[in-house]
Design an enzyme around this catalytic site. Structure first.
Site, PDB file in Angstrom:
ATOM      1  CG  HIS A   1      -0.309  -0.113   2.538  1.00  0.00           C
ATOM      2  ND1 HIS A   1       0.091  -1.325   3.037  1.00  0.00           N
ATOM      3  CD2 HIS A   1       0.018   0.810   3.472  1.00  0.00           C
ATOM      4  CE1 HIS A   1       0.621  -1.144   4.229  1.00  0.00           C
ATOM      5  NE2 HIS A   1       0.612   0.145   4.518  1.00  0.00           N
TER       6      HIS A   1
ATOM      7  CG  HIS B   1       0.397   5.521   4.109  1.00  0.00           C
ATOM      8  ND1 HIS B   1      -0.409   5.421   5.212  1.00  0.00           N
ATOM      9  CD2 HIS B   1       1.213   4.441   4.146  1.00  0.00           C
ATOM     10  CE1 HIS B   1      -0.094   4.339   5.898  1.00  0.00           C
ATOM     11  NE2 HIS B   1       0.898   3.717   5.272  1.00  0.00           N
TER      12      HIS B   1
END
Ligand code: 5GP
Length: 138
Positions: free
Chosen positions: A103, A105
């Site tokens: 992932h 951010h």
């Protein structure tokens, strides 16, 4: 390298086993709001296929994720009238990673405003409103 564990929280989000506040979705990626936002508009972009992080991701996963990161980062910058955008991405526990599904951010940033400390649950109404603002700018 440690094998991918399909019981991680983002895998459960992808399977619809736990809820999320979705910002954007396409065939290959999902963007949703972080539940402990360190900035207003803090969201996460993940591939829909499994990999732990950048270290084991394939080129197609990285390309798809970065395309969505660019798209959402621009929308978030517009939505919040931000001066810039910070991207964060952590690899393995020693690198600061806590959830082991790749992932990125996305943080809209304003001059002179620090990010909040990590680990505090956000207000869900505010998170939903922030998601709507980003969606409207997409
Ligand atoms: P990292 O692995 O990059 O260090 O941090 C994982 C991020 O996932 C943190 O910012 C944390 O707030 C977020 N997070 C953890 N659990 C959940 C969850 O159940 N839902 C959402 N939307 N975000 C989560």
């Amino acid at each position: 390298m440690t094998a991918y564990d399909d019981q991680n929280i983002f895998a459960k989000i992808l399977r619809g086993e736990i809820p999320n506040v979705t910002v954007y979705e396409d065939d290959d990626t999902l963007c949703f709001m972080d539940i402990m936002p360190r900035t207003d508009g803090h969201c996460l972009v993940i591939p829909k296929t499994p990999c732990r992080n950048v270290l084991d991701a394939n080129d197609a996963q990285l390309a798809a994720v970065m395309s969505t990161v660019r798209k959402v980062a621009n929308a978030a910058k517009t939505a919040f009238g931000a001066d810039g955008v910070t991207l964060q991405q952590f690899n393995e526990a020693a690198g600061g990673q806590e959830v082991f599904h790749l992932h990125f951010h996305i943080h809209p940033r304003h001059e002179g405003v620090s990010m909040r400390p990590a680990g505090t649950m956000g207000d869900m109404d505010a998170i939903k409103a922030h998601a709507e603002a980003i969606r409207a700018a997409l």
